[in-house]
Design a protein around this motif. Structure first.
Motif, PDB file in Angstrom:
ATOM      1  N   TYR A 267      17.851 -69.578  38.750  1.00 14.92           N
ATOM      2  CA  TYR A 267      16.606 -69.371  38.365  1.00 14.92           C
ATOM      3  C   TYR A 267      16.234 -69.939  36.797  1.00 14.92           C
ATOM      4  O   TYR A 267      15.342 -70.517  36.505  1.00 14.92           O
ATOM      5  N   GLY A 268      17.503 -69.973  35.981  1.00 10.12           N
ATOM      6  CA  GLY A 268      16.906 -71.030  34.737  1.00 10.12           C
ATOM      7  C   GLY A 268      16.181 -72.021  35.084  1.00 10.12           C
ATOM      8  O   GLY A 268      16.089 -72.747  34.327  1.00 10.12           O
ATOM      9  N   THR A 269      16.906 -73.043  35.743  1.00  8.73           N
ATOM     10  CA  THR A 269      17.320 -74.649  36.174  1.00  8.73           C
ATOM     11  C   THR A 269      15.710 -74.137  36.494  1.00  8.73           C
ATOM     12  O   THR A 269      14.822 -74.943  35.962  1.00  8.73           O
ATOM     13  N   ALA A 270      15.499 -73.565  37.711  1.00  7.11           N
ATOM     14  CA  ALA A 270      14.219 -73.061  38.014  1.00  7.11           C
ATOM     15  C   ALA A 270      13.045 -73.426  37.051  1.00  7.11           C
ATOM     16  O   ALA A 270      11.954 -73.766  37.818  1.00  7.11           O
ATOM     17  N   SER A 271      13.103 -72.379  36.614  1.00  5.88           N
ATOM     18  CA  SER A 271      11.844 -72.013  35.407  1.00  5.88           C
ATOM     19  C   SER A 271      12.182 -73.592  34.159  1.00  5.88           C
ATOM     20  O   SER A 271      10.624 -73.327  33.637  1.00  5.88           O
ATOM     21  N   LEU A 272      12.787 -73.791  34.138  1.00 10.73           N
ATOM     22  CA  LEU A 272      12.676 -75.034  32.744  1.00 10.73           C
ATOM     23  C   LEU A 272      12.166 -76.169  33.991  1.00 10.73           C
ATOM     24  O   LEU A 272      11.859 -77.144  33.336  1.00 10.73           O
ATOM     25  N   ILE A 273      12.286 -76.656  35.237  1.00 11.48           N
ATOM     26  CA  ILE A 273      11.612 -77.177  35.668  1.00 11.48           C
ATOM     27  C   ILE A 273      10.335 -77.280  36.166  1.00 11.48           C
ATOM     28  O   ILE A 273       9.523 -78.382  35.914  1.00 11.48           O
ATOM     29  N   THR A 274      10.004 -75.845  36.152  1.00  9.07           N
ATOM     30  CA  THR A 274       8.259 -75.390  36.254  1.00  9.07           C
ATOM     31  C   THR A 274       7.707 -75.880  34.950  1.00  9.07           C
ATOM     32  O   THR A 274       6.341 -75.943  35.135  1.00  9.07           O
ATOM     33  N   LYS A 275       8.834 -75.678  33.451  1.00 11.76           N
ATOM     34  CA  LYS A 275       7.851 -75.584  32.282  1.00 11.76           C
ATOM     35  C   LYS A 275       7.616 -76.744  31.842  1.00 11.76           C
ATOM     36  O   LYS A 275       6.463 -77.080  31.870  1.00 11.76           O
ATOM     37  N   TYR A 276       8.510 -77.407  32.056  1.00  3.76           N
ATOM     38  CA  TYR A 276       8.326 -78.324  32.006  1.00  3.76           C
ATOM     39  C   TYR A 276       7.977 -79.999  32.695  1.00  3.76           C
ATOM     40  O   TYR A 276       7.705 -81.108  32.446  1.00  3.76           O
ATOM     41  N   TYR A 277       8.335 -79.558  34.034  1.00  5.86           N
ATOM     42  CA  TYR A 277       7.671 -81.037  35.268  1.00  5.86           C
ATOM     43  C   TYR A 277       6.016 -80.026  35.572  1.00  5.86           C
ATOM     44  O   TYR A 277       6.028 -81.086  35.844  1.00  5.86           O
ATOM     45  N   SER A 278       6.593 -79.492  36.250  1.00  9.06           N
ATOM     46  CA  SER A 278       5.277 -79.074  37.482  1.00  9.06           C
ATOM     47  C   SER A 278       3.844 -78.176  35.753  1.00  9.06           C
ATOM     48  O   SER A 278       3.128 -79.310  36.231  1.00  9.06           O
ATOM     49  N   LEU A 279       4.040 -78.124  35.040  1.00 12.68           N
ATOM     50  CA  LEU A 279       3.048 -77.345  34.257  1.00 12.68           C
ATOM     51  C   LEU A 279       3.569 -78.519  32.890  1.00 12.68           C
ATOM     52  O   LEU A 279       2.027 -78.695  32.776  1.00 12.68           O
ATOM     53  N   GLY A 280       4.215 -79.262  32.876  1.00 17.17           N
ATOM     54  CA  GLY A 280       3.968 -79.931  31.838  1.00 17.17           C
ATOM     55  C   GLY A 280       3.558 -79.112  30.230  1.00 17.17           C
ATOM     56  O   GLY A 280       2.651 -79.545  29.543  1.00 17.17           O
ATOM     57  N   ALA A 281       4.230 -78.466  30.104  1.00 16.30           N
ATOM     58  CA  ALA A 281       4.677 -78.575  28.772  1.00 16.30           C
ATOM     59  C   ALA A 281       4.628 -78.696  27.420  1.00 16.30           C
ATOM     60  O   ALA A 281       5.379 -80.016  27.558  1.00 16.30           O
ATOM     61  N   GLU A 282       3.963 -79.080  26.498  1.00 18.55           N
ATOM     62  CA  GLU A 282       4.422 -79.249  25.353  1.00 18.55           C
ATOM     63  C   GLU A 282       4.806 -78.499  24.351  1.00 18.55           C
ATOM     64  O   GLU A 282       4.690 -77.368  23.743  1.00 18.55           O
ATOM     65  N   ILE A 283       6.093 -78.698  23.576  1.00 19.67           N
ATOM     66  CA  ILE A 283       6.565 -78.096  22.067  1.00 19.67           C
ATOM     67  C   ILE A 283       5.845 -78.438  21.065  1.00 19.67           C
ATOM     68  O   ILE A 283       6.326 -79.527  20.387  1.00 19.67           O
ATOM     69  N   GLY A 284       5.512 -77.034  20.346  1.00 20.14           N
ATOM     70  CA  GLY A 284       4.994 -77.419  19.279  1.00 20.14           C
ATOM     71  C   GLY A 284       6.270 -77.181  18.372  1.00 20.14           C
ATOM     72  O   GLY A 284       7.380 -76.768  18.432  1.00 20.14           O
ATOM     73  N   LYS A 285       5.969 -77.043  16.967  1.00 17.63           N
ATOM     74  CA  LYS A 285       6.502 -76.508  15.693  1.00 17.63           C
ATOM     75  C   LYS A 285       6.944 -74.969  15.916  1.00 17.63           C
ATOM     76  O   LYS A 285       5.953 -74.433  16.480  1.00 17.63           O
ATOM     77  N   GLY A 286       7.951 -75.090  15.524  1.00 20.24           N
ATOM     78  CA  GLY A 286       9.011 -73.897  15.890  1.00 20.24           C
ATOM     79  C   GLY A 286       9.720 -73.692  17.073  1.00 20.24           C
ATOM     80  O   GLY A 286      10.362 -72.675  17.424  1.00 20.24           O
ATOM     81  N   GLY A 287       9.159 -75.078  17.864  1.00 22.61           N
ATOM     82  CA  GLY A 287       9.980 -74.516  18.940  1.00 22.61           C
ATOM     83  C   GLY A 287       9.124 -73.844  19.801  1.00 22.61           C
ATOM     84  O   GLY A 287       9.689 -73.456  21.369  1.00 22.61           O
ATOM     85  N   ARG A 288       8.164 -73.481  20.533  1.00 18.73           N
ATOM     86  CA  ARG A 288       7.520 -72.049  21.121  1.00 18.73           C
ATOM     87  C   ARG A 288       5.872 -73.695  21.801  1.00 18.73           C
ATOM     88  O   ARG A 288       6.037 -74.119  21.722  1.00 18.73           O
ATOM     89  N   VAL A 289       6.220 -73.523  22.774  1.00 19.21           N
ATOM     90  CA  VAL A 289       4.803 -73.566  23.924  1.00 19.21           C
ATOM     91  C   VAL A 289       3.982 -74.096  23.388  1.00 19.21           C
ATOM     92  O   VAL A 289       3.465 -72.650  23.384  1.00 19.21           O
ATOM     93  N   GLN A 290       3.011 -74.702  23.235  1.00 20.34           N
ATOM     94  CA  GLN A 290       1.584 -75.189  22.571  1.00 20.34           C
ATOM     95  C   GLN A 290       0.706 -75.285  23.705  1.00 20.34           C
ATOM     96  O   GLN A 290      -0.267 -74.650  23.441  1.00 20.34           O
ATOM     97  N   LYS A 291       0.991 -76.368  24.322  1.00 22.33           N
ATOM     98  CA  LYS A 291      -0.060 -76.348  26.013  1.00 22.33           C
ATOM     99  C   LYS A 291       1.067 -76.558  27.003  1.00 22.33           C
ATOM    100  O   LYS A 291       1.941 -76.764  27.047  1.00 22.33           O
ATOM    101  N   VAL A 292       0.129 -76.210  28.053  1.00 21.67           N
ATOM    102  CA  VAL A 292       0.665 -76.330  29.277  1.00 21.67           C
ATOM    103  C   VAL A 292      -0.144 -77.592  29.869  1.00 21.67           C
ATOM    104  O   VAL A 292      -1.621 -76.964  29.513  1.00 21.67           O
ATOM    105  N   ARG A 293      -0.621 -78.053  31.048  1.00 21.84           N
ATOM    106  CA  ARG A 293      -1.289 -79.318  31.319  1.00 21.84           C
ATOM    107  C   ARG A 293      -2.280 -78.482  32.701  1.00 21.84           C
ATOM    108  O   ARG A 293      -3.625 -78.448  32.837  1.00 21.84           O
ATOM    109  N   PHE A 294      -1.630 -77.652  33.318  1.00 23.11           N
ATOM    110  CA  PHE A 294      -1.908 -76.455  34.023  1.00 23.11           C
ATOM    111  C   PHE A 294      -2.010 -74.984  34.440  1.00 23.11           C
ATOM    112  O   PHE A 294      -1.467 -74.222  34.798  1.00 23.11           O
ATOM    113  N   GLU A 295      -2.615 -74.851  32.913  1.00 22.47           N
ATOM    114  CA  GLU A 295      -3.051 -73.441  33.266  1.00 22.47           C
ATOM    115  C   GLU A 295      -3.564 -72.669  33.428  1.00 22.47           C
ATOM    116  O   GLU A 295      -2.692 -71.060  33.929  1.00 22.47           O
TER     117      GLU A 295
END
Length: 803
Positions: free
Chosen positions: A667-695
């Motif tokens: 479930y750790g890898t599945a959430s990372l795949i969804t975060k970066y591949y499926s939803l297209g998360a963009e990481i901002g300053k401080g290492g936190r997600v600031q945007k996803v392509r498919f909110e």
């Protein structure tokens, strides 16, 4: 074949075993009987040789689907389809068998195979199927890779189990998430073109993707309208249930609870969580005070402290509302971030005050966690779960312990790399300096082993290096140094001059103030290492920066292992001792562990191939080198990779250990795949997600995930099981859903884990009952094979503890 007549003795009789009869062996009588027997030979031949193959063929179920794909060749972008045959048949060997067949060598890539394993796990959970009773195969034509057919593969495999067929005019694209929701994919406009050429009339796409990027036009297009122009109807679907109905024309039979009660955590558990949260609050305050005593922090450490303070503030708000599960969860993040900042300040201060030996002593103190983990593993090995609730608690504790060991492995790898770089840097430095003149020696600095700062009352001791002269003399952090060999010490500059003027091996007398009292302490200065040569070239500066980074990361991983050990102890304290459905035999747990471990490892390779590999190539790094950079960017990946390493190292042979760690990794890898591949998360300053392509898709997945988790928890409870940790994660997810994007993604991961754990417990407890049975029959074990114990076990525990 008959024996020759000469071997028979006329009139002779023989005795058969008890229950038999005497028979004549006269040749004429035997020939008559043999003629009568030969008329049955065709029937016997059919029974022995034809019927097994015929029975297997009748039990085998096959479903054909067309997977959609898109590809680019130079400037040309195209879409197409590849036929996939999904087959399920009984497996008398009683082992997990998932196969991938290709018509060309290397026709299916790692992402495709990982998607097949995920489809197998999800179908098993949806239908309550023991996969060890079946052989599953995915046969693909041509070349194909990528996860976007995961939803279609899951639907096809589920149809094969149920004896249904997918309509030939329908297909779909979308990745499959662990709870059955359908995740976003790319290339939909081009995939529609390929589907139209294949004669498809209905294409299903993930919810929230009506407007998708056209890879040829490089702009968003309305794929519903694009489909109409191609003669194809396009519909959005949210989960596998909706997709299955449209693909097969039949509803997906599901196990639904009798009620829809909101999950609640028992009061006794709430009290335990509250107590453990207070421990974490105290731990955080201790850590953050030490960080702030270090004075001005570099910007990077300042960002880490800001994250720690944000998590701490959220935990305080949650605790004030009585949400101690949420407070506990946020305090873990706060303590981890505070510890990350403190590690950096500890290393800097230890190196400045005590040199190389002090750093070695510091690292030796960090490695004490190995002994604690060894002792805790021994304790876990002695535990015997009595109920399925105990199974969950034990697996959770084991899983965190395996993750802690993986963190130690990462620390050891980084420490080894650091030592290698340090040796190389020293050799280069010696070459740049050249040989020292004969008869000369380098001056070695005296050292006391403290980090100090100015205060209104004198020089304050901020930190005492382990094993240093100051520690042996009894100096403590917080002491105020008033005099040095009778000379008043007004500031740090004065103290530094006095120490520098003293020879190593000399005794000094210190007058210190501690808690309003004045004490005299005696210390003998040691000879510290010679000062390192100043960097001679920019390359040398880069080398020392790399050494420092590896030094920090090694220390951080050791500290993270210590914190994970604390959480593992909490799992036992909170979760053991609940009455309810008896625990199943350990062989049943072993089956689940093997399935999740294989799937989790495939998921890790899947994540590397579709996320990290691409980013590594863009950064001009190898995958191995980029992996460390990605760990620094996302600690959840560091935790996943630590788990992967520890599972591969075989830290524990216990099925409970492999189950807990494998579920965490899956479930750790599945959430990372969804975060970066499926939803297209963009990481901002401080290492936190600031945007996803498919909110929009993220919000939909969250809504579905809450429903699925609630259903799973209620199914477990109706089976007589208290899913403590599933309810814990559900409660935390409710709070995180209202936070920023990072919080929403964490909530989604928690809900997926809560759903899987609850449904697994319900299945083992006999609580998953479908609306219609599976037509593919489970084969009986072959002779000599043990039959599978029934879910839920067969013998009630002799003593149970109710909370």
């Amino acid at each position: 074949m008959m024996a020759p007549e000469s071997l028979w003795r006329p009139g002779e009789t023989y005795t058969v075993p008890p229950g038999g009869h005497k028979c004549s062996t006269h040749p004429s009588q035997r020939r008559g009987k043999m003629k009568a027997y030969t008329r049955y030979l065709p029937v016997l031949f059919i029974i022995l040789f034809i019927w097994p193959s015929l029975a297997l063929a009748l039990a085998t179920k096959e479903v054909a689907v067309d997977a959609l794909w898109f590809a680019s060749r130079g400037k040309e972008v195209m879409g197409g389809t590849s036929q996939v045959i999904v087959e399920v048949e009984p497996n008398p060997r009683q082992g997990i068998r998932v196969g991938f067949f290709e018509e060309v060598a290397g026709g299916s890539g790692p992402s495709w195979r990982a998607a097949g394993w995920m489809a197998s796990v999800l179908s098993s959970q949806l239908l309550g199927v023991d996969l060890t009773h079946y052989k599953i195969s995915f046969d693909v034509g041509g070349r194909i890779d990528g996860p976007s057919a995961g939803g279609l593969m899951t639907a096809a495999l589920t149809a094969a189990f149920l004896g249904d067929q997918v309509k030939p005019e329908v297909s779909m694209t979308g990745i499959i998430n662990p709870d059955g929701t359908i995740g976003p994919v790319g290339g939909i406009p081009q995939k529609l073109e390929g589907a139209a050429k294949r004669g498809k009339k209905l294409i299903l796409i993930p919810y929230g993707q009506r407007f998708s990027m056209d890879q040829r036009l490089k702009k968003l297009v309305d794929v519903v309208e694009r489909g109409k122009s191609l003669g194809v109807e396009v519909r959005e679907v949210s989960d596998i249930s909706q997709a299955y109905q449209l693909l097969t024309g039949k509803p997906l039979p599901q196990a639904r609870p009798a009620n829809d009660q909101p999950p609640e955590i028992p009061g006794a558990v709430q009290a335990k969580i509250r107590n453990r949260t207070q421990v974490l609050f105290s731990k955080y305050r201790e850590l953050i005070s030490k960080v702030k005593m270090a004075g001005q922090l570099p910007p990077e450490l300042g960002q880490i402290v800001t994250q720690a303070e944000s998590a701490y503030s959220l935990a305080q708000d949650a605790a004030a509302q009585g949400l101690f599960t949420v407070a506990y969860d946020r305090m873990f993040t706060a303590v981890l971030m505070a510890q990350a900042a403190l590690v950096a300040t500890d290393i800097i201060q230890t190196a400045q005050s005590g040199g190389g030996q002090a750093l070695q002593n510091y690292f030796d103190s960090l490695k004490a966690v190995r002994g604690k983990l060894d002792a805790f593993l021994n304790r876990l090995d002695m535990e015997t779960p009595r109920t399925l609730s105990d199974v969950a608690a034990l697996s959770e504790a084991y899983g965190l312990t395996i993750q802690a060991w993986g963190s130690i492995l990462l620390g050891e790898i980084r420490e080894g790399e650091m030592e290698k770089l340090l040796k190389q840097a020293q050799e280069k430095a010696e070459k740049r300096r050249g040989s020292a003149p004969r008869g000369t020696t380098q001056t070695r600095r005296p050292q006391l082993g403290i980090q100090v700062s100015d205060s209104p009352y004198g020089v304050m001791v901020n930190q005492v290096a382990p094993g240093s002269p100051a520690e042996r003399a009894g100096l403590l952090a917080g002491d105020i140094i008033l005099q040095y060999n009778g000379i008043p010490v007004m500031d740090t500059a004065t103290l530094l001059q006095l120490v520098s003027a003293t020879q190593p091996g000399e005794f000094i007398n210190l007058l210190v103030s501690r808690g309003g009292m004045q004490l005299f302490l005696t210390a003998m200065l040691e000879s510290g290492p010679p000062p390192p040569p100043p960097p001679q070239t920019p390359a040398s500066e880069q080398e020392w920066e790399r050494i420092g980074q590896k030094l920090y990361e090694a220390a951080f991983f050791y500290k993270m292992a210590d914190l994970l050990h604390t959480l593992a102890e909490d799992r036992l304290l909170i979760g053991l001792g609940f009455s309810g459905t008896p625990a199943p035999a350990v062989e049943v747990i072993d089956k689940a562990a093997r399935l999740f471990q294989t799937t989790a490892e495939a998921g890790m390779n899947y994540l590397d191939s579709i996320v990290l590999q691409n980013q590594a190539e863009e950064a001009g790094l190898t995958l191995s080198a980029y992996r460390w950079a990605f760990m620094s960017k996302d600690p959840s990946y560091a935790l996943a990779y630590a788990t992967y390493l520890a599972l591969g190292a075989g830290i524990s042979a216990s099925p409970y250990a492999r189950l807990g760690a494998s579920m965490a990794l899956y479930y750790g890898t599945a959430s990372l795949i969804t975060k970066y591949y499926s939803l297209g998360a963009e990481i901002g300053k401080g290492g936190r997600v600031q945007k996803v392509r498919f909110e929009k898709a993220l919000i939909n997945m969250l809504e579905r995930a809450f429903r699925n988790a609630r259903d799973g928890i209620n199914l477990a409870r109706e089976a007589g099981i208290e899913p403590i940790f599933s309810a814990f994660f559900y409660e935390a997810a409710k709070f995180l859903r209202e936070q920023d994007l990072e919080g929403k993604l964490s909530a989604l991961a928690y809900l997926w884990y809560a759903t899987a754990e609850a449904r697994m417990l319900a299945f083992l407890g006999g609580g998953l009952r479908l609306e219609r049975p599976l037509p593919v029959q489970q084969p009986a074990p072959q002779p000599g094979q043990p039959s599978s114990p029934p879910p839920g076990g067969s013998e009630a525990p002799k003593s149970q503890k109710s909370l």
